[in-house]
Design a protein around this motif. Structure first.
Motif, PDB file in Angstrom:
ATOM      1  N   ILE A  58       0.284  -3.087  18.758  1.00  0.00           N
ATOM      2  CA  ILE A  58       1.080  -3.604  17.635  1.00  0.00           C
ATOM      3  C   ILE A  58       2.474  -2.971  17.579  1.00  0.00           C
ATOM      4  O   ILE A  58       3.366  -3.515  16.937  1.00  0.00           O
ATOM      5  CB  ILE A  58       0.360  -3.426  16.270  1.00  0.00           C
ATOM      6  CG1 ILE A  58       0.059  -1.966  15.997  1.00  0.00           C
ATOM      7  CG2 ILE A  58      -0.866  -4.282  16.188  1.00  0.00           C
ATOM      8  CD1 ILE A  58      -0.509  -1.725  14.631  1.00  0.00           C
ATOM      9  N   ALA A  59       2.646  -1.849  18.257  1.00  0.00           N
ATOM     10  CA  ALA A  59       3.993  -1.265  18.329  1.00  0.00           C
ATOM     11  C   ALA A  59       4.849  -1.971  19.382  1.00  0.00           C
ATOM     12  O   ALA A  59       6.058  -1.795  19.418  1.00  0.00           O
ATOM     13  CB  ALA A  59       3.896   0.223  18.646  1.00  0.00           C
ATOM     14  N   MET A  68      -0.667 -12.691   8.403  1.00  0.00           N
ATOM     15  CA  MET A  68      -0.122 -13.305   7.183  1.00  0.00           C
ATOM     16  C   MET A  68      -0.602 -14.755   7.044  1.00  0.00           C
ATOM     17  O   MET A  68      -0.947 -15.219   5.950  1.00  0.00           O
ATOM     18  CB  MET A  68       1.415 -13.283   7.202  1.00  0.00           C
ATOM     19  CG  MET A  68       2.020 -11.908   6.971  1.00  0.00           C
ATOM     20  SD  MET A  68       3.818 -11.934   7.129  1.00  0.00           S
ATOM     21  CE  MET A  68       4.302 -12.780   5.630  1.00  0.00           C
ATOM     22  N   GLY A  94       7.973 -10.904   2.528  1.00  0.00           N
ATOM     23  CA  GLY A  94       7.631 -10.346   3.830  1.00  0.00           C
ATOM     24  C   GLY A  94       8.861  -9.854   4.587  1.00  0.00           C
ATOM     25  O   GLY A  94       8.804  -8.846   5.301  1.00  0.00           O
ATOM     26  N   TRP A 112       9.671  -6.399   6.636  1.00  0.00           N
ATOM     27  CA  TRP A 112       9.637  -6.650   8.082  1.00  0.00           C
ATOM     28  C   TRP A 112      10.138  -5.444   8.872  1.00  0.00           C
ATOM     29  O   TRP A 112      11.109  -4.812   8.497  1.00  0.00           O
ATOM     30  CB  TRP A 112      10.479  -7.878   8.413  1.00  0.00           C
ATOM     31  CG  TRP A 112      10.145  -8.428   9.770  1.00  0.00           C
ATOM     32  CD1 TRP A 112      10.784  -8.178  10.936  1.00  0.00           C
ATOM     33  CD2 TRP A 112       9.056  -9.292  10.079  1.00  0.00           C
ATOM     34  NE1 TRP A 112      10.156  -8.835  11.970  1.00  0.00           N
ATOM     35  CE2 TRP A 112       9.103  -9.520  11.478  1.00  0.00           C
ATOM     36  CE3 TRP A 112       8.032  -9.887   9.337  1.00  0.00           C
ATOM     37  CZ2 TRP A 112       8.184 -10.335  12.130  1.00  0.00           C
ATOM     38  CZ3 TRP A 112       7.117 -10.695   9.984  1.00  0.00           C
ATOM     39  CH2 TRP A 112       7.193 -10.912  11.356  1.00  0.00           C
ATOM     40  N   VAL A 144       9.280  -2.325  14.671  1.00  0.00           N
ATOM     41  CA  VAL A 144       8.098  -1.726  15.307  1.00  0.00           C
ATOM     42  C   VAL A 144       7.027  -1.562  14.231  1.00  0.00           C
ATOM     43  O   VAL A 144       7.272  -0.947  13.193  1.00  0.00           O
ATOM     44  CB  VAL A 144       8.432  -0.358  15.942  1.00  0.00           C
ATOM     45  CG1 VAL A 144       7.197   0.257  16.562  1.00  0.00           C
ATOM     46  CG2 VAL A 144       9.527  -0.504  16.981  1.00  0.00           C
ATOM     47  N   TRP A 145       5.851  -2.137  14.498  1.00  0.00           N
ATOM     48  CA  TRP A 145       4.799  -2.165  13.482  1.00  0.00           C
ATOM     49  C   TRP A 145       3.788  -1.047  13.682  1.00  0.00           C
ATOM     50  O   TRP A 145       3.556  -0.585  14.791  1.00  0.00           O
ATOM     51  CB  TRP A 145       4.078  -3.514  13.517  1.00  0.00           C
ATOM     52  CG  TRP A 145       4.948  -4.640  13.062  1.00  0.00           C
ATOM     53  CD1 TRP A 145       5.742  -5.432  13.842  1.00  0.00           C
ATOM     54  CD2 TRP A 145       5.160  -5.063  11.718  1.00  0.00           C
ATOM     55  NE1 TRP A 145       6.417  -6.335  13.066  1.00  0.00           N
ATOM     56  CE2 TRP A 145       6.090  -6.139  11.772  1.00  0.00           C
ATOM     57  CE3 TRP A 145       4.664  -4.672  10.481  1.00  0.00           C
ATOM     58  CZ2 TRP A 145       6.519  -6.805  10.615  1.00  0.00           C
ATOM     59  CZ3 TRP A 145       5.088  -5.331   9.338  1.00  0.00           C
ATOM     60  CH2 TRP A 145       6.009  -6.381   9.411  1.00  0.00           C
ATOM     61  N   SER A 146       3.179  -0.654  12.560  1.00  0.00           N
ATOM     62  CA  SER A 146       2.067   0.296  12.596  1.00  0.00           C
ATOM     63  C   SER A 146       0.938  -0.320  11.766  1.00  0.00           C
ATOM     64  O   SER A 146       1.192  -1.242  10.979  1.00  0.00           O
ATOM     65  CB  SER A 146       2.496   1.629  11.981  1.00  0.00           C
ATOM     66  OG  SER A 146       2.715   1.453  10.588  1.00  0.00           O
ATOM     67  N   PRO A 147      -0.305   0.200  11.910  1.00  0.00           N
ATOM     68  CA  PRO A 147      -1.394  -0.357  11.096  1.00  0.00           C
ATOM     69  C   PRO A 147      -1.079  -0.304   9.593  1.00  0.00           C
ATOM     70  O   PRO A 147      -1.414  -1.230   8.858  1.00  0.00           O
ATOM     71  CB  PRO A 147      -2.577   0.538  11.458  1.00  0.00           C
ATOM     72  CG  PRO A 147      -2.283   0.994  12.847  1.00  0.00           C
ATOM     73  CD  PRO A 147      -0.800   1.155  12.909  1.00  0.00           C
ATOM     74  N   ILE A 187       1.361  -3.082   8.620  1.00  0.00           N
ATOM     75  CA  ILE A 187       0.686  -4.389   8.696  1.00  0.00           C
ATOM     76  C   ILE A 187      -0.228  -4.563   7.477  1.00  0.00           C
ATOM     77  O   ILE A 187      -0.252  -5.626   6.841  1.00  0.00           O
ATOM     78  CB  ILE A 187      -0.120  -4.525  10.014  1.00  0.00           C
ATOM     79  CG1 ILE A 187       0.846  -4.630  11.191  1.00  0.00           C
ATOM     80  CG2 ILE A 187      -1.018  -5.751   9.968  1.00  0.00           C
ATOM     81  CD1 ILE A 187       0.183  -4.801  12.539  1.00  0.00           C
ATOM     82  N   ILE A 221       1.970  -5.477   4.468  1.00  0.00           N
ATOM     83  CA  ILE A 221       2.503  -6.843   4.424  1.00  0.00           C
ATOM     84  C   ILE A 221       1.380  -7.858   4.179  1.00  0.00           C
ATOM     85  O   ILE A 221       1.577  -8.854   3.481  1.00  0.00           O
ATOM     86  CB  ILE A 221       3.317  -7.176   5.710  1.00  0.00           C
ATOM     87  CG1 ILE A 221       4.264  -8.343   5.426  1.00  0.00           C
ATOM     88  CG2 ILE A 221       2.449  -7.485   6.889  1.00  0.00           C
ATOM     89  CD1 ILE A 221       5.317  -8.555   6.499  1.00  0.00           C
ATOM     90  N   VAL A 222       0.195  -7.566   4.704  1.00  0.00           N
ATOM     91  CA  VAL A 222      -0.936  -8.476   4.482  1.00  0.00           C
ATOM     92  C   VAL A 222      -1.370  -8.426   3.003  1.00  0.00           C
ATOM     93  O   VAL A 222      -1.650  -9.462   2.389  1.00  0.00           O
ATOM     94  CB  VAL A 222      -2.107  -8.114   5.427  1.00  0.00           C
ATOM     95  CG1 VAL A 222      -3.393  -8.798   4.997  1.00  0.00           C
ATOM     96  CG2 VAL A 222      -1.771  -8.505   6.856  1.00  0.00           C
ATOM     97  N   THR A 242       1.195 -10.221   0.923  1.00  0.00           N
ATOM     98  CA  THR A 242       1.033 -11.665   1.128  1.00  0.00           C
ATOM     99  C   THR A 242      -0.137 -12.194   0.299  1.00  0.00           C
ATOM    100  O   THR A 242      -0.027 -13.246  -0.346  1.00  0.00           O
ATOM    101  CB  THR A 242       0.793 -11.962   2.631  1.00  0.00           C
ATOM    102  OG1 THR A 242       1.871 -11.421   3.376  1.00  0.00           O
ATOM    103  CG2 THR A 242       0.699 -13.439   2.890  1.00  0.00           C
TER     104      THR A 242
END
Lengths: 49, 233
Positions: free
Chosen positions: A8-9, A21, B65, B69, B72-75, B78, B81-82, B85
């Motif tokens: 995911i990174a 989403m 969202g 945004w 680079v995402w991390s758990p 995420i 944002i979920v 939402t």
């Protein structure tokens, strides 16, 4: 970092986010219909279809 | 007393629904252009922007969202944002519930498509048609499909408009989101009394923002506003 964390990174992370989403939004959209389809007869009339 | 007419589906209903959706076009187009522009300014790619509009297809949560945004995402982000939402889109549970009597005899795939494309505007047009005695599910789907297409095209237009401007601050484009949400509140204004939940939501958001790092302030503000509204009602 775990495999999932590394995934995911990466640039694929935004795909995961959009999918998550979209899934949670779809669940919100269908939840009302699903609940009302299974409304038991013991529910008060205004709660039943 | 004659029995209530049974729901049915027709291609003519699809056309009727598409025509009935026309009054919703201006609002949809403006909202989608605002989203596309804001997404481009935030640095989202065309694929990410169109992916959000095509698959999430829920304007308010798309806008919120964008605030969260990340490149680079991390758990944790995420999950945030979920959750946001889900909170923002929870209102759709009620919209779907009211459609159940109309959709209960429909094939599963068509019901899933109808619900995937469910929006407030489509729901309003469909519900009005249903309340006037109409039972053609095609109207609901036709309206939903054309609105989805309009949403995508307007998102694309907004994205390119936003991406083409090298200095967004010079044209005030960085203000698209705050202005948009401010304007959205205007028609909802029903006096100072009913605005109390807004105040509670704003104050709680600011407090949580000051105390807790991350984006928990959005969820805390939304939940506090909902709770305040329920208590006042």
């Amino acid at each position: 970092m775990t495999t999932f964390g590394a995934f995911i990174a990466s640039p694929w992370g935004s795909v995961v986010v959009i999918a998550a989403m979209a899934l949670v939004t779809f669940l919100c959209r269908i939840a009302g219909v699903v609940v009302m389809s299974r409304a038991p007869s013991s529910w008060p009339p205004f709660c039943r279809p | 007393m004659s029995p209530a007419p049974r729901p049915y589906f027709s291609v003519a209903g699809l056309r009727h629904g598409a025509r009935a959706a026309l009054p919703a076009f201006p609002g949809f187009i403006m909202f989608a252009i605002a989203f596309g522009t804001a997404a481009a300014q935030k640095g989202l790619s065309l694929g990410e922007t169109l992916g959000l509009s095509a698959f999430v297809y829920a304007g308010a949560s798309q806008m919120v969202g964008l605030e969260i945004w990340q490149q680079v995402w991390s758990p944790a982000t995420i999950l945030t944002i979920v959750t946001v939402t889900a909170v923002v889109n929870a209102r759709m549970i009620l919209l779907g519930a009211t459609l159940q009597p109309w959709l209960r005899d429909e094939p599963l795939a068509r019901t899933a498509l109808n619900l995937f494309l469910l929006t407030e505007a489509g729901w309003l047009i469909g519900t009005r048609y249903h309340n006037e005695g109409g039972r053609d599910v095609g109207v609901l789907l036709g309206c939903a499909l054309i609105l989805w297409l309009v949403w995508l095209i307007a998102t694309l237009t907004g994205f390119f408009a936003g991406a083409l401007v090298p200095e967004p601050r010079r044209f005030g484009l960085d203000l698209v989101m705050p202005v948009f949400f401010g304007v959205m509140l205007v028609p909802l204004w029903k006096g100072a009394g009913s605005a109390l939940p807004w105040l509670v939501a704003g104050v709680i958001s600011l407090i949580v923002h000051a105390l807790v790092p991350g984006y928990a302030f959005i969820i805390a503000g939304a939940l506090a506003g909902v709770a305040a509204g329920m208590l006042i009602e």
